[in-house]
Design an enzyme around this catalytic site. Sequence first.
Site, mmCIF file in Angstrom:
data_model
loop_
_atom_site.group_PDB
_atom_site.id
_atom_site.type_symbol
_atom_site.label_atom_id
_atom_site.label_comp_id
_atom_site.label_asym_id
_atom_site.label_seq_id
_atom_site.Cartn_x
_atom_site.Cartn_y
_atom_site.Cartn_z
ATOM 1 N N ASP A 188 -27.476 -2.788 -8.724
ATOM 2 C CA ASP A 188 -26.428 -2.882 -7.717
ATOM 3 C C ASP A 188 -25.107 -3.261 -8.388
ATOM 4 O O ASP A 188 -25.079 -4.052 -9.338
ATOM 5 C CB ASP A 188 -26.829 -3.946 -6.691
ATOM 6 C CG ASP A 188 -25.889 -4.042 -5.520
ATOM 7 O OD1 ASP A 188 -25.688 -3.016 -4.849
ATOM 8 O OD2 ASP A 188 -25.354 -5.142 -5.285
ATOM 9 N N GLU B 24 -25.154 1.598 -10.170
ATOM 10 C CA GLU B 24 -24.269 1.976 -9.069
ATOM 11 C C GLU B 24 -22.827 1.930 -9.555
ATOM 12 O O GLU B 24 -22.269 0.863 -9.778
ATOM 13 C CB GLU B 24 -24.427 1.015 -7.878
ATOM 14 C CG GLU B 24 -23.499 1.372 -6.718
ATOM 15 C CD GLU B 24 -23.371 0.282 -5.674
ATOM 16 O OE1 GLU B 24 -22.852 0.566 -4.588
ATOM 17 O OE2 GLU B 24 -23.786 -0.870 -5.954
ATOM 18 N N HIS C 203 -27.555 3.984 1.950
ATOM 19 C CA HIS C 203 -27.416 2.860 2.872
ATOM 20 C C HIS C 203 -25.973 2.387 2.972
ATOM 21 O O HIS C 203 -25.631 1.612 3.872
ATOM 22 C CB HIS C 203 -28.312 1.703 2.410
ATOM 23 C CG HIS C 203 -27.910 1.147 1.075
ATOM 24 N ND1 HIS C 203 -28.045 1.863 -0.101
ATOM 25 C CD2 HIS C 203 -27.355 -0.041 0.730
ATOM 26 C CE1 HIS C 203 -27.589 1.131 -1.103
ATOM 27 N NE2 HIS C 203 -27.169 -0.023 -0.636
#
Length: 623
Positions: A342, A371, A444
């Site tokens: 992340d 990411e 998401h």
Amino acid sequence: MDYIPYNSRNNIHKNKFGALKQGEHVVFKVILPRSLGCTGVDFVIRSDKGENRYSPMSWLSMEGNDQEWWALGYTAEEPDIYFYYFEYNTPWGKTKIMHDGSCLGSLSKGSCAWQLTVYDKDFSTPDWLKGGVFYQIFPDRFYNSGKKKENVPTDRVLRNDLEGEPEWRPTKEGKVLNNDYFCGDLKGIEMKLPYISELGVTCLYLNPIFESHSNHRYDTSDYNRIDPLLGNEKDFVSLCKKASELGISVILDGVFSHTGDDSIYFNKYGRYGDSGAYRSKNSEYFDWYKFVNYPDEYRSWWGISILPEIKEECPGFIEFIAGENGVARKWLRLGAGGWRLDVADELPDVFLDAFRKAVKSENPEALVLGEVWEDASNKFSYGERRRYFSGKQLDSVMNYPFAEAIFNFIRSGKVEGFSDKILTILENYPKCCVDVLMNHIGTHDTMRAITRLAGESCEYRDRQWQSEHFLTDKQYAKGVKLLKLASVIQFTLPGVPCIYYGDEAGMQGYKDPFNRKFYPWGKENSELLEHYKQLGKMRKNCRCLADGEYRTVSEMLGCLAFIRYNDYDKILVIINRNDHDIDYYLPAEWHNAKAVFGSEMQGQKAVLKAFGSIILKKEKKYE
């Protein structure tokens, strides 16, 4: 049209496309008008931290009577990001050959240097992922096995209205609690593995599964424990084992730039006793955090107080995550096939170096995916150019640039410029990174793909507006057509396509939390679902999609065509974004080729319906 002295994507001018492996040799060539009276050309290159290095090019030959070629052989010795241009001498002085934002050099308009990515000679990425398909699951919203949940905190709201809207309204105090749970679990994912396999999936990417006290679980409470609503370690081991039997690996979401304030490590509310950095300066975790005025003033991720920032360069934290018995290795030993990091661009080099070393020491074929929303090859953060692709940090990234290119084309119908966006990434990234790019069109963090393609924009719209707006029947019908086109491109571009759970079922919704509803079991859009299953089968039967090169054939008038090819086979992909049928007359080599997906063939042409597509395939052995 301006004179073009150099094109970085033409192998006449640069005989190896794209990034270079350390020690690899490349030849650069420029062509100049004889009328310039050029007396010499220099190749000029620098790294971010270095100065310009000038190397004289050699006169090579004439092109007709009025142009001349200059050439230089260059070997990249050190992994780095370099920028280069050319400088030529004339009786009137020196002039630079640069570009103006494209690959094409200019004698007058250019102001930008070309990028040259050089990566470590030993850099490689996992072969098992190449040619496969990702499937992303938000664990709370996928499937509830019915297994009894144990040790669930009492401050959670458990929902059984599976078609209900996730709670988003703030409390009277203005807080959004994110404490309503739909009770999807690991056993539920395991039970649905046959369904996932039918889609051609080879890699499951799970949003965070560790104990946390928000339904999104990006506020980690304990990196070493599965959240009790999801199950336990035995359930995780079982999921990985059963998935492996179907040829599917499982990668986990590593959230290491911050923890939750309600965690073992910070423990702001005392849920975990008297320990934790917030409750004691003597805590073993105290040095992890960035306190400004202890204990209530501390730095948090994007100013969100429930997410206290970690000092990722802290030796104790690095050891905890990447040590011999750290978090990274523990879950690999229990069956994980890798990690998605992340906000990787918020993790410093020292952490990324250690993390990759730990993962690859445990399993050289484990995946380390980051990411990064921009071009990750030249990303600038922490005050310096990042080196994700040097060979010492990430294998690859989530591919937002491809997603933007797909949406811009399919939503607007304007195809011109599409291939430039694709080729920019292919030119800047190492080939081994390209082959394992996560090519998503929904996650998401973004609105549902069908909504983004066919719905109103939600820019500057609040959650109240988003909660009240859905696609009309007419918009939805068009959205299905557009999503089918977008997914064909997604499944055939270089890299690995990623399906966000439910996109294949036609789920709609704007941004978080409306893009995170429970999967509509038994109410899927059957047309889309069958489309995705066929795409998965197609990928398995086209070997060029694992590592093949990319070449644009045409992009005009709402129609895109490109080729993927390697030593085994090649495919031609044609996309008709127009709302009318077209006949696409094929290059001679594709006459009478076999259609493996989509529209029909008629000898020398492909007949594409409105919003239609076709994929033609040729085996190299039959050429």
